[in-house]
Design a protein around this motif. Structure first.
Motif, short mmCIF file in Angstrom:
data_model
loop_
_atom_site.label_atom_id
_atom_site.label_comp_id
_atom_site.label_asym_id
_atom_site.label_seq_id
_atom_site.Cartn_x
_atom_site.Cartn_y
_atom_site.Cartn_z
N HIS A 123 29.92 13.23 51.01
CA HIS A 123 29.10 12.03 50.86
C HIS A 123 28.25 11.80 52.11
CE1 HIS A 123 30.44 10.33 47.04
NE2 HIS A 123 31.64 10.80 47.32
N LYS A 124 28.86 11.97 53.27
CA LYS A 124 28.16 11.74 54.55
C LYS A 124 26.96 12.66 54.68
CE LYS A 124 30.75 9.06 57.59
NZ LYS A 124 32.08 9.15 58.22
N THR B 113 34.86 12.79 51.79
CA THR B 113 34.00 11.92 52.59
C THR B 113 32.90 12.72 53.27
OG1 THR B 113 36.08 10.84 53.07
CG2 THR B 113 34.14 9.98 54.20
#
Lengths: 477, 477
Positions: A120-121, A117
């Protein structure tokens, strides 16, 4: 998406392929680090614009001042190469905006391709900041720009070759590296190449549009793993293929390959059949491995178009051409090349030249009985080229056998004869020079032939496949 | 045909592969003539028996007396190499009979392969005279015997390599030459090779029977264009394949190839489908070009058998392993190799070793993030080999990239690690070393790996095909 005119496109990409200045953020004095390699490569290649190494520690690098930050650079910066760890990337983005840079290339990896995650962030933040700051992003997780005309080498290794008509779009830095290396080794000359990794901003679509518009590029090669927007990619391929030959190697075709592509560039792939159908519909030429992509780029660069049909196979330049003639015929015929019989008149003349004994004269032509004399080769090729059924001559040269039977000067003389025919008449000559024990001499001849626009392949099979790709494209025009 | 026992077969072929004396009829002092090359080759290779140059003009050649005729030689002659024109061949046959030679090899061409009646007649005479004179014929129109153990080089060029377990039967002298040359270059070691051209007496059937019986031969390769007696050939292939792996490349598969085969060795060929079916039924492994034959001989020699299933793909030894991992997975999976995911435990350990960032860890494994450290490679390979799903590790090494990122000593150290694993455990290691700009270093590493029985291939595709051929054979046992 806003459609850009060709002029706007070329202007938009100017800072990427023809920047007036490049900053390397994460430049290092440690010769084993890539932050050293990037700067060294640009200096060695003779990049004519300004090179700005950036590192908070300051100091000097290869005679250049190291700036503590991007904003400390006194003049404008077009293009930024980022080799710092991903954790410190966000801080750099403010500087990029403040400095009004045009394009930022992230060699740095560790984004969406990790599947985490946080990765992606970070990518989302990159895109947002780039849009706010008014600059474009190449990557992350890629090698970026290669442009021999601008003296920008490929990656931190500094490989650079001659400038030429081949544009390369590669989602993988390593594949791009290998293709650039093979270009120098085999004579494939790039106008520019780009590897864009995760492609979070500029991606295959943008670079295909640019390559299609670029007047210096007349043939486009692409290594693709997947795309965020299949429809836009299809449309870009179709537009590119309309104006130039577009050769595409799509990887991630199998389940295991697709899973690896997900980890590599965060790409979602479609099924192999879907891709193949789309490529065909777009008018692109699909190839299936690195070798076929390199071979096809080479033949399109060197022969441009070939609308002929009949191929003559010539082997046994010194001796031992029998088995090669038989097997090369099989390989070419099975792949779909047309190997028509020579006319009775040509055969009669060849028979007079070579003698009937131990000769294969119908096409394939085994000129072994010529006994390795350059004058015999010259006359045989002349007769074959004069035959109206023949539009291209495919010559198998075995360096090991040649050197067993003749001195080096005569091997060179034989190749000069091929070069002479290539220059003085229109039917192309293509060669296969299989590797063996005489690699130094073989590579020397390969280089010589290649410089004269006679494509050289390591096997008959690869030569035949490249000819077929060229022929299919040319005959559709 | 009389069935010979293994002992009788070996005895019958002793004068061909292990002659005590060789006469070269048509020996020449002219260094450009093959009649010089044959004698020079035997002398240079250190043939331990007697060498008798024969030429009516007499004189000396490389310190050897030139005899005016075969019958003028004071001692016995086992094997005769004939390099005189076909017109004077019949006269020689009386001498062969009078001298009680065992085998006569005709390098001389110009027989049935010309399609002329005179050529056929001459062959008939040769057979008749040989039967009367009690000697066997090899050829005509061929290169004959190669036997490193006996110090008999291949042909007038004098190529000779190390002795090993590979027996080669080739209907074409040129193809045989190339395979022997590739043997020296790539580490394929022949027990013996034979090219028999028109095969009017001894032909593929006889030599396959011999290779099957020969205790020094443990894998057989064959290049065939056709046969006079399909039934006997099928039976010989079946018998050979029962005791040893038999790898067959059948040329003349297409119409144009078949026509060329007719002119080359006077061979009548059957359809490709008939041949493929016969090869399958005989238990032979069919290959489709010279490269695949060489690749398969190499892997059978070096790995012998491989009954495993799971293959791990490892790339990015220094950097740039992403695209290679994706595309190699495609190539291997499409060809039918099983690339199973590594166990969660192996993946976790690899992740700890390489870090999550920018890594492909499921299989394929991209170890780029190891930063080109030999110790990381060692630990990664160790973890992968320990995974129960993995039975073979296929490593892609890109010499160009390696040399960009590390000194030569570390490239060597990395390969020493692979060699160490090959020696100390049972799961095979196979490598792909694609050509590029660092050919000298690449060939040096290839030689080193090959000597340690780690097969080296120029592309992933060729590595995968060779592994599949080995696996299919081994799993049928």
């Amino acid at each position: 998406m806003i459609e850009l005119s060709q002029k706007e496109l070329l202007h938009e990409f100017k800072p990427i392929f023809h920047p007036e200045s490049i900053a390397v953020v994460g430049a290092s004095q440690d010769k084993r680090k890539v932050g050293y390699g990037w700067v060294k490569g640009l200096v060695d290649a003779g990049f004519s614009g300004n090179i700005y190494p950036v590192n908070p520690r300051g100091g000097k690098l290869l005679g250049l001042e190291i700036y503590p930050s991007l904003t400390a650079i006194p003049k404008t910066v077009d293009y930024v190469i980022v080799v710092i760890p991903r954790e410190v990337v966000p801080g750099l983005l403010d500087d990029c905006a403040a400095k009004k840079v045009k394009a930022v290339h992230f060699f740095t990896a560790g984004f969406s391709e990790t599947g985490e995650t946080s990765g992606h962030k970070l990518e989302e933040e990159l895109i947002r900041r780039a849009q706010q700051g008014g600059f474009r992003i190449i990557g992350p997780n890629c090698i970026g720009t290669y442009c021999p005309e601008s003296k920008i080498p490929y990656g931190p290794g500094g490989t650079i070759g001659e400038s030429g008509p081949v544009g390369l779009v590669s989602q993988s830095g390593g594949i791009g590296n290998k293709l650039v290396e093979l270009g120098v080794a085999r004579g494939i000359k790039y106008s520019k190449a780009i590897s864009f990794g995760n492609g979070i901003d500029l991606d295959s679509v943008d670079f295909l549009e640019y390559m299609a518009a670029d007047p210096k590029t007349s043939v486009i090669g692409a290594y693709l793993e997947g795309s965020r927007d299949g429809r836009r990619l299809f449309s870009a391929m179709k537009d590119a293929a309309r104006v130039k030959p577009l050769i595409v190697w799509k990887a991630g075709r199998t389940e295991v390959g697709a899973a690896a592509a997900m980890s590599h560039t965060g790409s979602l792939t479609s099924s192999a059949a879907t891709w193949s159908a789309a490529l065909k519909q777009a008018g692109a030429i699909e190839v299936y491995n690195l070798e076929e992509l390199a071979d096809s780029l080479l033949i399109f660069q060197q022969l441009e178009r070939w609308q002929g049909k009949g191929v003559a196979i010539v082997g046994g330049l010194a001796d031992g051409g029998g088995g090669i003639s038989v097997s090369a015929s099989d390989i070419c015929a099975e792949l779909g090349l047309n190997i028509p019989p020579l006319s009775p008149s040509t055969r009669q003349q060849l028979s007079g030249l070579l003698g009937q004994v131990g000769s294969i004269l119908h096409n394939p032509v085994d000129i072994s009985q010529g006994g390795g004399k350059p004058s015999i080769l010259q006359e045989a090729i002349r007769l074959i080229l004069a035959d109206s059924a023949i539009d291209l001559v495919l010559v198998q040269e075995d360096m090991g056998i040649l050197l067993e039977y003749m001195p080096w000067e005569e091997v060179e003389a034989m190749n000069d004869i091929l070069i002479d025919f290539r220059t003085k008449q229109d039917k192309p000559i293509v060669t296969a020079l299989p590797p063996g024990l005489s690699e130094t001499q073989r590579l020397q001849i390969e280089c010589k032939l290649s410089q004269a626009s006679i494509p050289v392949f390591p096997t008959m099979e690869r030569a035949a496949k490249a000819i077929i790709n060229l022929s299919r494209y040319s005959n559709k025009l």
